[in-house]
Design a protein around this motif. Structure first.
Motif, PDB file in Angstrom:
ATOM      1  N   GLN A   1      29.153  30.711  40.376  1.00 43.41           N
ATOM      2  CA  GLN A   1      28.918  31.641  41.485  1.00 43.41           C
ATOM      3  C   GLN A   1      27.706  31.240  42.312  1.00 43.41           C
ATOM      4  OE1 GLN A   1      29.120  36.062  41.073  1.00 43.41           O
ATOM      5  NE2 GLN A   1      29.305  35.563  38.908  1.00 43.41           N
ATOM      6  N   VAL A   2      26.573  30.992  41.636  1.00 44.22           N
ATOM      7  CA  VAL A   2      25.343  30.748  42.367  1.00 44.22           C
ATOM      8  C   VAL A   2      25.365  29.382  43.048  1.00 44.22           C
ATOM      9  CG1 VAL A   2      23.928  29.740  40.517  1.00 44.22           C
ATOM     10  CG2 VAL A   2      22.856  31.133  42.281  1.00 44.22           C
ATOM     11  N   VAL A   3      26.044  28.405  42.457  1.00 43.60           N
ATOM     12  CA  VAL A   3      26.151  27.108  43.129  1.00 43.60           C
ATOM     13  C   VAL A   3      27.014  27.237  44.385  1.00 43.60           C
ATOM     14  CG1 VAL A   3      27.052  24.758  42.928  1.00 43.60           C
ATOM     15  CG2 VAL A   3      25.690  25.743  41.071  1.00 43.60           C
TER      16      VAL A   3
ATOM     17  N   ASN B   1      22.555  19.383  28.034  1.00 44.81           N
ATOM     18  CA  ASN B   1      22.109  20.195  29.179  1.00 44.81           C
ATOM     19  C   ASN B   1      22.185  19.419  30.488  1.00 44.81           C
ATOM     20  OD1 ASN B   1      21.541  22.400  27.496  1.00 44.81           O
ATOM     21  ND2 ASN B   1      19.457  21.671  27.109  1.00 44.81           N
ATOM     22  N   ARG B   2      23.177  18.579  30.572  1.00 44.60           N
ATOM     23  CA  ARG B   2      23.437  17.813  31.792  1.00 44.60           C
ATOM     24  C   ARG B   2      24.626  18.443  32.507  1.00 44.60           C
ATOM     25  NH1 ARG B   2      22.941  12.132  33.223  1.00 44.60           N
ATOM     26  NH2 ARG B   2      24.620  11.475  34.622  1.00 44.60           N
ATOM     27  N   LEU B   3      24.468  18.698  33.798  1.00 47.03           N
ATOM     28  CA  LEU B   3      25.520  19.350  34.581  1.00 47.03           C
ATOM     29  C   LEU B   3      26.079  18.378  35.613  1.00 47.03           C
ATOM     30  CD1 LEU B   3      27.008  22.047  35.272  1.00 47.03           C
ATOM     31  CD2 LEU B   3      25.240  22.387  37.030  1.00 47.03           C
ATOM     32  N   THR B   4      27.381  18.182  35.581  1.00 46.56           N
ATOM     33  CA  THR B   4      28.061  17.372  36.591  1.00 46.56           C
ATOM     34  C   THR B   4      28.630  18.317  37.645  1.00 46.56           C
ATOM     35  OG1 THR B   4      28.614  15.664  34.982  1.00 46.56           O
ATOM     36  CG2 THR B   4      29.897  15.714  37.027  1.00 46.56           C
ATOM     37  N   VAL B   5      28.286  18.056  38.915  1.00 45.27           N
ATOM     38  CA  VAL B   5      28.691  18.927  40.021  1.00 45.27           C
ATOM     39  C   VAL B   5      29.643  18.155  40.925  1.00 45.27           C
ATOM     40  CG1 VAL B   5      27.911  20.363  41.945  1.00 45.27           C
ATOM     41  CG2 VAL B   5      26.461  20.095  39.907  1.00 45.27           C
ATOM     42  N   PRO B   6      30.949  18.446  40.860  1.00 42.99           N
ATOM     43  CA  PRO B   6      31.921  17.740  41.711  1.00 42.99           C
ATOM     44  C   PRO B   6      32.002  18.390  43.099  1.00 42.99           C
ATOM     45  CG  PRO B   6      33.069  19.200  40.192  1.00 42.99           C
ATOM     46  CD  PRO B   6      31.611  19.360  39.913  1.00 42.99           C
ATOM     47  N   LEU B   7      31.726  17.597  44.127  1.00 45.40           N
ATOM     48  CA  LEU B   7      31.715  18.106  45.495  1.00 45.40           C
ATOM     49  C   LEU B   7      32.902  17.564  46.276  1.00 45.40           C
ATOM     50  CD1 LEU B   7      27.897  17.574  46.215  1.00 45.40           C
ATOM     51  CD2 LEU B   7      29.030  19.694  45.504  1.00 45.40           C
ATOM     52  N   ASN B   8      33.175  18.196  47.409  1.00 49.52           N
ATOM     53  CA  ASN B   8      34.257  17.710  48.264  1.00 49.52           C
ATOM     54  C   ASN B   8      33.787  16.516  49.088  1.00 49.52           C
ATOM     55  OD1 ASN B   8      32.630  18.834  50.241  1.00 49.52           O
ATOM     56  ND2 ASN B   8      34.078  20.452  50.815  1.00 49.52           N
ATOM     57  N   ASP B   9      34.641  16.026  49.942  1.00 51.12           N
ATOM     58  CA  ASP B   9      34.359  14.788  50.676  1.00 51.12           C
ATOM     59  C   ASP B   9      33.266  14.931  51.726  1.00 51.12           C
ATOM     60  OD1 ASP B   9      36.223  13.452  49.196  1.00 51.12           O
ATOM     61  OD2 ASP B   9      37.853  13.681  50.663  1.00 51.12           O
TER      62      ASP B   9
ATOM     63  N   ARG C   1      34.506  21.007  44.475  1.00 51.37           N
ATOM     64  CA  ARG C   1      35.894  20.574  44.452  1.00 51.37           C
ATOM     65  C   ARG C   1      36.773  21.745  44.013  1.00 51.37           C
ATOM     66  NH1 ARG C   1      36.296  15.767  40.798  1.00 51.37           N
ATOM     67  NH2 ARG C   1      36.593  17.361  39.194  1.00 51.37           N
ATOM     68  N   LYS C   2      37.902  21.877  44.626  1.00 51.86           N
ATOM     69  CA  LYS C   2      38.789  23.008  44.373  1.00 51.86           C
ATOM     70  C   LYS C   2      39.077  23.162  42.882  1.00 51.86           C
ATOM     71  CE  LYS C   2      43.115  25.102  45.944  1.00 51.86           C
ATOM     72  NZ  LYS C   2      44.314  24.928  46.815  1.00 51.86           N
ATOM     73  N   GLY C   3      38.885  24.393  42.397  1.00 51.58           N
ATOM     74  CA  GLY C   3      39.164  24.695  41.002  1.00 51.58           C
ATOM     75  C   GLY C   3      38.051  24.349  40.041  1.00 51.58           C
ATOM     76  N   ALA C   4      36.914  23.846  40.551  1.00 49.55           N
ATOM     77  CA  ALA C   4      35.830  23.412  39.671  1.00 49.55           C
ATOM     78  C   ALA C   4      35.131  24.606  39.028  1.00 49.55           C
ATOM     79  CB  ALA C   4      34.816  22.587  40.450  1.00 49.55           C
ATOM     80  N   THR C   5      34.814  24.479  37.757  1.00 50.47           N
ATOM     81  CA  THR C   5      34.007  25.432  37.012  1.00 50.47           C
ATOM     82  C   THR C   5      32.867  24.661  36.361  1.00 50.47           C
ATOM     83  OG1 THR C   5      35.899  26.877  36.563  1.00 50.47           O
ATOM     84  CG2 THR C   5      33.977  27.126  35.154  1.00 50.47           C
ATOM     85  N   LEU C   6      31.651  25.156  36.527  1.00 45.40           N
ATOM     86  CA  LEU C   6      30.477  24.398  36.117  1.00 45.40           C
ATOM     87  C   LEU C   6      29.967  24.843  34.763  1.00 45.40           C
ATOM     88  CD1 LEU C   6      28.547  24.322  39.514  1.00 45.40           C
ATOM     89  CD2 LEU C   6      30.197  22.673  38.619  1.00 45.40           C
ATOM     90  N   THR C   7      29.851  23.868  33.858  1.00 43.30           N
ATOM     91  CA  THR C   7      29.301  24.110  32.528  1.00 43.30           C
ATOM     92  C   THR C   7      28.528  22.870  32.095  1.00 43.30           C
ATOM     93  OG1 THR C   7      31.191  25.500  31.939  1.00 43.30           O
ATOM     94  CG2 THR C   7      29.790  24.733  30.144  1.00 43.30           C
ATOM     95  N   PRO C   8      27.256  23.009  31.719  1.00 42.88           N
ATOM     96  CA  PRO C   8      26.508  21.828  31.256  1.00 42.88           C
ATOM     97  C   PRO C   8      27.023  21.336  29.909  1.00 42.88           C
ATOM     98  CG  PRO C   8      25.195  23.831  31.012  1.00 42.88           C
ATOM     99  CD  PRO C   8      26.437  24.226  31.741  1.00 42.88           C
ATOM    100  N   ASP C   9      26.798  20.064  29.637  1.00 43.94           N
ATOM    101  CA  ASP C   9      27.243  19.508  28.358  1.00 43.94           C
ATOM    102  C   ASP C   9      26.196  19.773  27.271  1.00 43.94           C
ATOM    103  OD1 ASP C   9      25.180  17.674  28.686  1.00 43.94           O
ATOM    104  OD2 ASP C   9      26.496  16.052  29.354  1.00 43.94           O
ATOM    105  N   GLU C  10      26.368  19.189  26.107  1.00 42.21           N
ATOM    106  CA  GLU C  10      25.482  19.457  24.978  1.00 42.21           C
ATOM    107  C   GLU C  10      24.070  18.935  25.216  1.00 42.21           C
ATOM    108  OE1 GLU C  10      27.336  17.838  21.559  1.00 42.21           O
ATOM    109  OE2 GLU C  10      28.927  19.364  21.469  1.00 42.21           O
TER     110      GLU C  10
ATOM    111  N   ALA D   1      20.488  26.407  29.870  1.00 41.32           N
ATOM    112  CA  ALA D   1      19.576  25.691  30.745  1.00 41.32           C
ATOM    113  C   ALA D   1      20.198  24.383  31.234  1.00 41.32           C
ATOM    114  CB  ALA D   1      18.268  25.403  30.018  1.00 41.32           C
ATOM    115  N   VAL D   2      19.747  23.954  32.409  1.00 41.81           N
ATOM    116  CA  VAL D   2      20.188  22.674  32.971  1.00 41.81           C
ATOM    117  C   VAL D   2      18.960  21.788  33.133  1.00 41.81           C
ATOM    118  CG1 VAL D   2      21.215  21.531  34.961  1.00 41.81           C
ATOM    119  CG2 VAL D   2      22.147  23.709  34.150  1.00 41.81           C
ATOM    120  N   ASP D   3      18.954  20.659  32.446  1.00 38.00           N
ATOM    121  CA  ASP D   3      17.836  19.725  32.496  1.00 38.00           C
ATOM    122  C   ASP D   3      18.089  18.555  33.443  1.00 38.00           C
ATOM    123  OD1 ASP D   3      16.543  21.262  30.586  1.00 38.00           O
ATOM    124  OD2 ASP D   3      17.316  20.073  28.917  1.00 38.00           O
ATOM    125  N   GLU D   4      19.367  18.325  33.761  1.00 37.52           N
ATOM    126  CA  GLU D   4      19.706  17.183  34.613  1.00 37.52           C
ATOM    127  C   GLU D   4      21.007  17.490  35.351  1.00 37.52           C
ATOM    128  OE1 GLU D   4      20.437  12.314  34.205  1.00 37.52           O
ATOM    129  OE2 GLU D   4      20.156  13.570  32.421  1.00 37.52           O
TER     130      GLU D   4
END
Length: 612
Positions: A228-230, A267-275, A256-265, A302-305
């Motif tokens: 939501q906040v992103v 605490n790294r978050l991958t953010v897929p953006l559109n073109d 990117r359409k349908g993306a849901t954001l969750t950091p990995d173990e 938390a997100v560290d990266e």
């Protein structure tokens, strides 16, 4: 927000079925309901544990209009992401047109619901209710909070389908309406971050590193708040902040359409953006990543990266510890010293983050005592300070280095009495000095570029009253003012806007808004975070209290500072790790570290300040 109110809806409590095994609560909005008569006191549902998900029940077969109305209102308080259950209480046409995201109206006690006797309730296939209540806030389509007042009154119309014989809502206001305690349970405030624009840096050629600006919004607490906040961040700053802030994300950038954001173990978050973001350079991408890290720092997990991607291409990655090198954020700036005036009216200091009470006179003329002071402010680089003379008439600026002389005042007030002269000054992030002259014949807000030269009068359209005190935010684009009129004081926050008028610079304070609408008196205030202030004041016919407030007028979560008698001045830092400091008429200079009680620093002292 205020404290949770007593009372509530016993029927709602009786209908709540808790399922501990799956961590969910179902609001059984259609069980044990009356089949006729008015609905009264549709109070907010009881506060649940913040980790418990709350879901609503769909309408019961052959439910009466009152039951449909009650079930729909309870569905609005659930954690259903798209309000799909609430839509089941609507006709197909109404469900298609209803847009709950347009606004959230917060009422003091939840909506009262009564049969509309002026409508078509005598018709066997039509029924109307009127929702009423006392407004306390409105969250708009940008998720921006604003205090509200007055009475809420909206009509809801129901119709009985001729084929199914089921009652459904076919006419209702856009947005949702919710009680205060449900709002506290369902929503949380999050600062999203942009960069200051239209500021003194462009005029003065300041350092290239941008200043991060917090833009608070409210998101639903248990409905994927990170995504939501992103999405809100990518949409851009709110209308209030927009004229003085910019985003490094290219216009039109979205997840990117349908993306849901969750950091990995890790605490790294991958953010897929559109073109729209596919062609950004490394420097711009790092700024985008810094915006994300600053925004997500207070969410859990938390997100560290962060890593930004567009399609199959990696754009950049940034760790939290590298973000401050990309942009300056107020809460990350660490002061070396706390400053105040000693019993001889000299500027003195102690270490900001240690438990010591060892005081030393500052180097330079302001610490020598030849010119007694009543207030002072220290530049954010802690190399320069300003002080107002004991009678409030003259403003001096001096170096915090040994051997410097004070010289002539940089500003003199013509006010006839001490209370009609200069306020305590404040430094912005660009080395400019702000002060208000309270002379009744010529009240003005003034700014001195680099603390010297001819004062520039700052225009304040819409300001009603005289400025009692002021503090400029660390980002340099917001200012907090205590304004006095008819023996009442209010705390207002406004935007600082720069513009060129011919060959000259002009500065205005725009869209002043109240941060403490319920207070009749504001004794002292200070910035205490990127979007938070600490305030000393009282309500009408109330006693003095100390509290934290958000710049949008809401009250942040967490405890208020411990009570303290006779507080006249308060000092806090945007860096929440530093102690809260106050001047009490009974105890002198006192401070409170996080999780501790007030402790005395010195008895003979006044006017405590951190740099700024």
């Amino acid at each position: 927000m205020g404290t949770e109110r007593a009372g509530g809806a016993p029927r709602a409590r009786a209908r709540a079925l808790a399922y501990a095994a799956c961590g969910a609560v179902l609001l059984a909005g259609c069980a044990s309901m009356p089949d006729h008569g008015d609905l009264r006191d549709v109070e907010s549902t009881p506060r649940q544990d913040t980790q418990v998900r709350v879901f609503a029940m769909p309408p019961r077969e052959d439910a009466e209009p009152s039951e449909i109305m009650q079930g729909f209102l309870e569905a609005l308080t659930s954690d259903d992401p798209q309000y799909e259950t609430a839509r089941q209480y609507l006709t197909e046409n109404a469900a298609r047109k209803w847009r709950p995201e347009l606004s959230t109206t917060v009422l003091a006690n939840g909506p009262d619901t009564a049969t509309d006797l002026t409508g078509d309730t005598e018709d066997d296939d039509h029924y109307s209710f009127t929702l009423t209540g006392t407004k306390i806030a409105l969250v708009d389509a940008e998720q921006s909070y604003a205090p509200a007042e007055g009475q809420y009154s909206r009509q809801v119309h129901l119709v009985r389908d001729k084929k199914s014989e089921q009652w459904r809502i076919d006419g209702l206001p856009q947005g949702i309406v919710i009680g205060e305690s449900d709002f506290q349970r369902n929503y949380m405030s999050v600062d999203k971050y942009y960069f200051a624009s239209n500021t003194a840096d462009a005029e003065a050629g300041a350092a290239a590193q941008p200043a991060a600006v917090a833009d608070p919004v409210y998101v639903r607490r248990r409905v994927d708040p990170m995504t939501q906040v992103v999405r809100s961040l990518l949409h851009g700053p709110t209308n209030w902040l927009g004229p003085v802030a910019r985003s490094s994300f290219p216009l039109g950038t979205a997840l990117r359409k349908g993306a849901t954001l969750t950091p990995d173990e890790q605490n790294r978050l991958t953010v897929p953006l559109n073109d729209k973001a596919a062609r950004v350079g490394t420097a711009k991408c790092n700024e985008m990543a810094a915006q994300l890290l600053f925004t997500l720092q207070n969410l859990t997990p938390a997100v560290d990266e962060v890593e930004l991607r567009a399609g199959d291409r990696k754009l950049c990655e940034l760790r939290e510890d590298r973000a401050p090198a990309v942009a300056a954020v107020g809460s990350a700036r660490h002061a070396d010293y706390l400053y105040f005036l000693d019993g001889k009216h000299r500027l003195v200091r102690i270490s900001a983050d240690s438990g010591t009470t060892s005081t030393e006179v500052v180097p330079g003329a302001l610490g020598e005592g030849a010119t007694p002071l009543r207030s002072a402010a220290v530049a954010r680089d802690e190399h320069t300070a300003a002080g107002v003379g004991l009678d409030g008439k003259a403003l001096y600026v001096g170096s915090l280095a040994s051997g410097g002389s004070l010289g002539d005042p940089v500003l003199v007030s013509a006010g006839k009495t001490e209370t009609d002269r200069l306020t305590a000054p404040s430094w912005d992030a660009y080395g400019n000095l702000w002060v208000a002259d309270r002379d009744p014949g010529n009240p003005r807000l003034l700014m001195l570029r680099d603390g010297k030269g001819e004062p520039l009068e700052v225009r304040t359209p819409g300001l009603d009253g005289r400025i009692k005190s002021l503090r400029v935010a660390a980002d340099g684009v917001r200012i907090a003012l205590v304004v006095e009129k008819d023996d009442e004081q209010s705390l207002l926050v406004g935007r600082i806007e720069w513009e060129r008028v011919g060959e000259q610079s002009a500065v205005r304070i725009r869209e002043l808004r109240s941060a403490t609408p319920e207070l009749a008196e504001v004794t002292a205030m200070s910035w205490a975070g990127d979007s938070r202030l600490v305030v000393v004041g009282r309500e009408e016919d109330g006693v003095q209290q100390m509290r934290y407030v958000q710049i949008d007028g809401s009250v942040p979560e967490g405890p208020a500072p411990d009570a303290l008698t006779g507080v006249q001045e308060i000092a806090a830092s945007e860096d929440g790790r530093l102690p809260l400091v106050a001047f009490s008429s009974e105890d002198g200079i006192v401070r409170m570290e996080s999780g501790t009680q007030w402790q005395k620093v010195v008895k003979e002292g006044a006017a405590p300040v951190y740099p700024g």
